[in-house]
Design a protein around this motif. Structure first.
Motif: not given
Length: 104
Positions: A3-24
């Motif tokens: 599972e960790i290997y699969k997650i690593t393969l799916q990782r992408r660099t994010i440079r654009r973010f939604k302006q959605k509040r992350i709960p505290f």
């Protein structure tokens, strides 16, 4: 492990973010997870500041070298920038100079 290997393969660099509040509560859990992570010599020199204020977030962004190698195309417009930051500080009274960089 698979599972960790699969997650690593799916990782992408994010440079654009939604302006959605992350709960505290989620941000607090992230900081607590980082705080509980092992540190060199168990000195625990790192401290964290959560920044959610838009004006402060803009000031922090201006200090970053955001995707400098693809400047200016890599810089997100103001409505796609991070809306939260977790600032990592080093308490130099508790840190050993030769180890704290590994902790960060």
């Amino acid at each position: 492990m698979e599972e960790i290997y699969k997650i690593t393969l799916q990782r992408r660099t994010i440079r654009r973010f939604k302006q959605k509040r992350i709960p505290f509560v989620i941000l607090k859990k992230l900081i607590n997870s980082a705080r509980l992570a092992p540190s060199a010599g168990n000195l625990q020199p790192l401290e964290y500041i959560l920044v959610r204020d838009k004006k402060l977030c803009n000031k922090i962004f201006d200090c970053l070298r955001w995707a400098a190698y693809i400047h200016p195309e890599g810089i997100p417009p103001s409505d796609k920038r991070p809306s939260n930051y977790i600032v990592v500080l080093v308490n130099m009274h508790r840190a050993k100079k030769e180890f704290f960089a590994y902790d960060v």
